[in-house]
Design an enzyme around this catalytic site. Structure first.
Site: not given
Length: 351
Positions: A153, A164
């Site tokens: 995602n 990140h």
């Protein structure tokens, strides 16, 4: 007498043979003025290391564990796992009330130690390391679980809680709903045609060249004929393979390259870090042969008109069937017209 049908302007339905479902295409709606919700584009320049990020090297996660000083990919058990290995095996059916417990595990895969990079901004070698990690996780978890779901995602718009660069892998004992539908459809086609549907589909798309976005000798990316999301794509091998962990080194390298190609085009479309949900479907791990199955990946991006206007799957889509305002051919034309060199690299070069 009515006007002749025009697929670029008139409503029509397209059949999705992978799920046995239909999609309503309404291209004339793309001309309507937009007065709905607009999102803030994601153009924030992130640092290479963020001391507050629980995925960065050497940082402490919420459970108190400290990440190693990793230099490539890094995998760990999700601190808030959706599945548990030791759930009691139990099921019950009482009239229309039925449940069964599920065992499994959820892991996080950090693609890179560099907090500022996303998949299209990594090098081919770094993406090859990600592919190698996907292969290893699929092989390992497939030895214990029936279904292994590798996915990413990307972006807050798709529910990603940490910027990140990372994805996940979930494994479970039961076949989830969509793969179960797909298994039936793939088996039926194979029994009638004696060839895997997705290999036939890839060949037909390449021959037509209407919806092909990019390709190399081993892989092809298309906007599927039945796409529901505006710039949805399907990543397919041009060879017979059932599972991620069966890819050889050359096929893995070619995969890393085409991943960079399609994700760079996505970012270049609106010159923003393009959100999406992406996932791989390997064949079920059930000790059975699956000649009907072909490894493939779906990209489901929500952006519709710009970096700030997204597609919502609501109302008709939730109550009836999927609907789109842009034809798959129009979406493919826009994506393949883009450069596969990331816009940030072009800016650095020009600067």
């Amino acid at each position: 007498m009515g006007t002749p049908f025009d697929p670029t302007n008139d409503p029509h339905r397209r059949y999705n043979p992978l799920l046995g479902e239909w999609v309503l295409v309404s291209p004339h709606r793309a001309k309507r003025p937009w007065q709905g919700q607009s999102e803030e584009p994601n153009n924030e320049q992130k640092p290479g290391y963020d001391p507050t990020c629980y995925l960065c090297p050497s940082n402490t996660r919420v459970n108190g564990e400290v990440n190693p000083q990793y230099t490539g990919t890094f995998v760990f058990e999700n601190d808030f796992a959706a599945l548990k290995k030791d759930t009691e095996v139990k099921s019950e059916k009482n009239g229309l009330f039925q449940f069964e417990t599920e065992q499994g595990c959820s892991r996080v895969i950090c693609f890179s130690p560099d907090h500022s990079k996303t998949l299209p901004e990594l090098t081919d070698q770094e993406r090859s390391d990600v592919v190698a990690c996907w292969k290893e996780q699929t092989r390992e978890l497939g030895a214990s679980y029936r279904w292994v779901q590798v996915f990413e995602n990307k972006g807050a718009m798709m529910g990603c809680s940490n910027p990140h660069p990372h994805g996940q892998v979930w494994a479970q004992q039961h076949l989830p709903s969509d793969p179960a539908k797909k298994l039936l459809q793939l088996k039926q086609y194979f029994s009638e045609n004696h060839t895997p549907i997705l290999l036939d589909y890839a060949e037909q798309e390449i021959a037509k060249d209407e919806r092909v976005v990019c390709k190399n000798d081993d892989w092809v990316v298309v906007v599927p004929y039945w796409a529901a999301w505006p710039f949805e794509t399907l990543l397919l091998p041009r060879f017979d393979v059932q599972s991620m962990h069966h890819l050889n080194d050359a096929q893995s390298t070619a995969l890393a390259q085409i991943l960079g190609d399609i994700t760079s085009r996505y970012d270049n479309l609106f010159e923003t870090s393009f959100p999406y949900s992406m996932g791989w479907h390997s064949a079920p791990f059930d000790n059975e042969e699956h000649p009907h199955w072909t490894l493939h990946a779906h990209f489901f991006p929500p952006l519709l008109r710009s970096a700030s206007v997204r597609k919502f799957m609501v109302g008709y889509e939730m109550m009836a069937e999927a609907q789109r305002d842009l034809t798959p051919e129009q979406a493919a034309d826009r994506l393949k017209a883009l450069s596969n060199v990331h816009y940030k690299q072009r800016e650095n070069t020009n600067g």
